[in-house]
Design a protein around this motif. Structure first.
Motif, short mmCIF file in Angstrom:
data_model
loop_
_atom_site.label_atom_id
_atom_site.label_comp_id
_atom_site.label_asym_id
_atom_site.label_seq_id
_atom_site.Cartn_x
_atom_site.Cartn_y
_atom_site.Cartn_z
N THR A 44 -10.51 -2.44 -6.18
CA THR A 44 -10.21 -3.56 -7.06
C THR A 44 -11.51 -4.27 -7.45
OG1 THR A 44 -8.83 -5.54 -7.32
CG2 THR A 44 -9.81 -5.16 -5.14
N MET A 74 0.70 -2.41 -8.06
CA MET A 74 0.60 -1.13 -7.37
C MET A 74 0.73 -0.02 -8.42
SD MET A 74 2.73 0.43 -4.13
CE MET A 74 1.88 -0.64 -2.97
N LYS A 77 -7.76 2.40 -2.33
CA LYS A 77 -7.54 1.39 -3.36
C LYS A 77 -8.86 0.69 -3.69
CE LYS A 77 -4.33 -2.37 -4.48
NZ LYS A 77 -3.22 -3.19 -3.95
N GLU A 125 -6.73 3.72 -7.66
CA GLU A 125 -6.78 4.43 -6.39
C GLU A 125 -7.60 5.68 -6.61
OE1 GLU A 125 -2.87 3.48 -3.77
OE2 GLU A 125 -2.56 4.84 -5.44
#
Length: 819
Positions: free
Chosen positions: A188, A388, A186, A172
């Motif tokens: 990825t 998370m 976020k 993040e």
């Protein structure tokens, strides 16, 4: 800079951007694997192509520009011009007292060059590092050596060094430096991240897409980038004083010039009179004093392993009256240990494997992860579909598996009301321990609801105090600094740890979870411990205290402290702190020794307090000269036989022995008193009574000279003797003002005053009895010693000056108190 030159530079900058983009587009791209990275040959090729992350150091001004700016500011230009004029007309001996300007210029140049080099060295000292994969080996190196297509790791608490693409992991990032929005985003696999953004949670492997000045943020900042001289409250006030003096100096000098012309003084005498008045109105010595005091202070701080990231940061440190401390890593050493645990329910997986997987998959490398790694096997991983990372705002991290989600975090953030858990948390909080809860949620982690979970296990962790924290906090309590603890942990836990550390009123704590801004503002003064504080609340707390006229210092070492550190009046961190916290702090304790802080605060108080105290002596002299310049300019229009008595030679006595020598010695004397009030207000309340005392003391001698006949055969010698008595009376009144300003006296200050008084007498005798017979009118002081009853008049002058100073000091204090 003219508009034409600005446009030219902008055009040149755009051409550089085009050239860089063209070079990037033509480069052969390498698809480095996540197992090998780039090879040494590929890295060498990138270096030959200059596709590295090495950026030129952001230099401020060039050395020639520094020299030019220091020579040709208002004060220096006026003074140097008048010195040259005096030398040109054959009155070089009247320019001796103004030679201090060249010392001031020298120190100013040396200081700014030192500041320039400090900034440049600092970019190396706190240079960012990261792990880079090359030839199959991960190596920790400076981010400056990154090249296009490199594979590297980025983790929570660091800045993204280059524009990149995420190849593995989840992070993040705070993109507020680019977008202005502080909400974490976020990122990825496949997502792009930009240089300069801050990683707030997680860890990832990235591939370098742009380097150096090709990065987006560099293109934005390239044309506008400047390293400005750090803001200084003292120099800002000095510049205001100069502005006022400028407005007054010019018309007074012109008035005195016209007066001398009408009085039919010869050209040389007119130049001497006007130059002496103008030079006397400029507080050149005060700039020299401040520059020298700060130079000495910076050297002292460096010897105490303290790095001031700007040279004037000790100013605000000296004035701090409220100090905010983070708990973990600041008053505790950050080394956690799992003391106890309780299992509540069985689950599909082994509890230790769940905790190990959460910590491993979220790439947590903090003290909590280290503590758990000592008691569980971190290698038995569970297959996960979602991750998370931990966030200081959420207070938890977690994973989603094929059998539901598991969340590890602060009990009050991940579980609803549960008596058994609450009792466990309260018992451990009473012992100063923090607790972590593991819960199961039947669903995806993105849909997590703390009121619909099953508690699995709870852990108690203990953090030990820094060995030096109790002594340090006691020092702050004894020296008028209000200490407050702000932490993301349970407020009762933090309160008990604060109590162990010796924090006064540690029992006054507030749980900030769910607290509104209005409630936080309401309790900011009367609360000592703030628990469950998120980064935004830390920042808000700084603002609320500042709104209540508090000078706020913030000590932090984590990424969650960055916002508060940025807005605090004085921010302090440690060399071992998180990179973002360290880089944004104005003061860095290089040995990470909390015990060093009181010594640094004392140094700041010594410098700023002493400079403020003795600066009034310079303003005192300026106000005195302004008054008598106006008086003699007016008299010159009325009378044709009055000579301006305060030439530079006659002023040298007070400038050297009352102002020059004492102020430089006193400015570096230890002084533990916290600086209070506004700098300008403090100087005015001290300098105005002192200036009035000089005027009163000299007025006594003027009256005496009008009432008494003095026998002198030579008219010029008679005039010189009268002017000498005026100069000595001025110096006597000056010593009286020095004595009062130095109150309360100690042995050191008393010795200094006595010493310079004896030196002044010795200087008069040496100049008159030794130098005058040899040098004639080219001597330094040109003062004739007093005779007979004139000693009594000088003593009377000193007594009246002292009485006036004390009376007006009390009057001004009463006026300000009423306001």
């Amino acid at each position: 800079m003219t508009e034409k030159r600005i446009l030219k530079r902008l055009a040149k900058a755009r051409e550089h951007i085009k050239d860089d983009s063209h070079r990037m587009q033509n480069a052969t791209r390498f698809e480095a694997s996540l197992d090998v990275g780039l090879t040494a040959k590929q890295v060498s090729l990138r270096e030959e192509e200059h596709l590295t992350n090495a950026k030129p150091i952001n230099r401020s001004k060039s050395i020639p520009r520094i020299v030019f700016d220091n020579f040709f500011n208002f004060c220096n230009t006026i003074t140097i011009s008048l010195v040259v004029l005096l030398i040109a007309v054959g009155a070089a001996s009247y320019a001796v007292s103004s030679s201090i300007i060249f010392i001031s210029i020298g120190i100013g140049i040396a200081q700014e060059i030192r500041a320039k080099r400090t900034v440049e060295k600092l970019s190396m000292v706190v240079d960012s590092v990261c792990e880079i994969l090359r030839d199959g080996k991960w190596q920790q190196q400076s981010t400056r050596v990154l090249v296009l297509d490199d594979i590297y790791k980025v983790a929570a608490g660091t800045q993204v060094p280059v524009d990149s693409t995420i190849k593995d992991g989840i992070i993040e990032v705070d993109e507020s430096i680019i977008t202005g929005e502080s909400i974490p985003v976020k990122k990825t696999i496949g997502d792009s991240v930009l240089a300069g953004t801050q990683v707030v949670s997680g860890q990832a492997i990235g591939r370098v897409e742009k380097v150096g000045k090709d990065c987006y943020i560099e293109n934005i900042a390239r044309v506008a980038r400047r390293v400005s001289k750090p803001y200084s409250n003292i120099f800002s006030n000095l510049n205001r004083i100069i502005l006022v003096i400028t407005i007054i100096l010019v018309p007074l000098s012109i008035l005195l010039l016209i007066s001398n012309i009408l009085d039919k003084n010869d050209a040389i005498q007119t130049i001497i009179n006007v130059s002496s008045a103008a030079i006397g109105m400029i507080p050149v010595g005060m700039f020299l004093l401040t520059s020298t005091a700060l130079a000495v202070s910076v050297i002292k701080l460096s010897k105490k392993n303290c790095l001031a990231q700007d040279l004037y940061s000790i100013e605000m440190l000296a004035m701090v009256d409220t100090l905010l401390l983070d708990k973990t890593g600041t008053i505790t050493d950050g080394n956690l240990e799992v003391i106890d645990s309780v299992e509540f329910a069985k689950t599909y997986y082994n509890v230790n494997d769940i905790v190990g997987t959460i910590l491993e998959k979220t790439n947590d490398k903090n003290a909590t992860a280290v503590a758990f790694s000592k008691i569980i096997n971190m290698e038995n991983h569970i297959k996960t579909s979602k991750i998370m990372p931990f966030s200081s705002k959420r207070k938890y991290s977690g994973i989603t598996t094929e059998h539901g989600s598991y969340i590890l975090g602060a009990p009050d953030f991940i579980c609803g009301d549960n008596k058994e858990i609450n009792d466990y948390v309260n018992v451990n909080s009473e012992m100063g321990r923090r607790t972590l809860l593991l819960v199961y949620f039947d669903g995806d982690i993105d849909d997590f609801d703390k009121n619909n979970v099953t508690p699995i296990a709870i852990y108690a962790l203990e953090d030990s105090l820094r060995c030096d924290v109790q002594e340090t906090l006691a020092w702050f309590a004894q020296n008028d600094v209000d200490v407050k603890i702000v932490s993301g942990d349970n407020p009762l836990t933090v309160s008990k740890i604060a109590e162990k550390a010796g924090v006064d009123k540690a029992d006054k704590y507030l749980n900030c979870n769910g607290v509104t801004d209005e409630e936080l503002q309401q309790h900011c003064l009367d609360t000592t411990v703030f628990g469950r504080v998120n980064p935004e609340q830390k920042q808000a707390l700084v603002h609320y205290l500042q709104e209540k006229d508090r000078i706020v210092g913030m000590i932090g070492d984590g990424v969650n402290d960055v916002q508060a550190l940025k807005d605090a009046d004085c921010s302090i961190s440690f060399a071992c702190a998180n990179e973002a916290a360290r880089n944004i702090s104005r003061i860095v304790l290089m040995d990470s020794n909390f015990k060093t802080l009181p010594k640094i605060v004392e140094e700041g108080r010594s410098v700023i307090g002493n400079v403020e105290k003795v600066s009034s002596l310079y303003i005192m002299k300026n106000l005195f000269i302004m008054f008598f310049t106006l008086v003699f300019a007016i008299i010159g229009f009325i009378s044709k036989d009055t000579t301006y008595p305060f030439d530079t030679k006659k002023m040298l006595l007070i400038e050297l022995f009352v102002i020059g020598i004492p102020t430089f010695i006193i400015a570096v004397q230890p002084n533990k008193r916290r600086v209070e009030g506004a700098f300008m207000k403090n100087i005015i309340t001290s300098s105005i009574p002192a200036a009035l005392s000089l005027i009163a003391g000299v007025a006594v001698i003027f009256i005496m000279l009008e009432l008494r006949q003095i026998d002198y055969v030579d008219a010029s010698l008679l005039q010189n003797y009268k002017n000498s008595l005026i100069s000595i009376a001025l110096t006597v009144a000056g010593f009286s003002a020095l004595f009062i300003i130095c109150l309360p006296l100690d042995k050191f200050r008393l010795l200094i005053i006595a010493g310079v008084f004896i030196l002044a007498i010795a200087g008069i005798c040496l100049d008159y009895y030794v130098l005058t017979p040899i040098m004639g009118d080219n001597n330094f002081l040109n003062i004739i010693p007093p005779k007979g009853i004139d000693f009594l008049y000088l003593a009377l002058s000193g007594v009246i000056a002292t009485a006036v100073n004390i009376a007006f000091r009390k009057l001004i204090c009463c006026i300000f108190r009423k306001k």
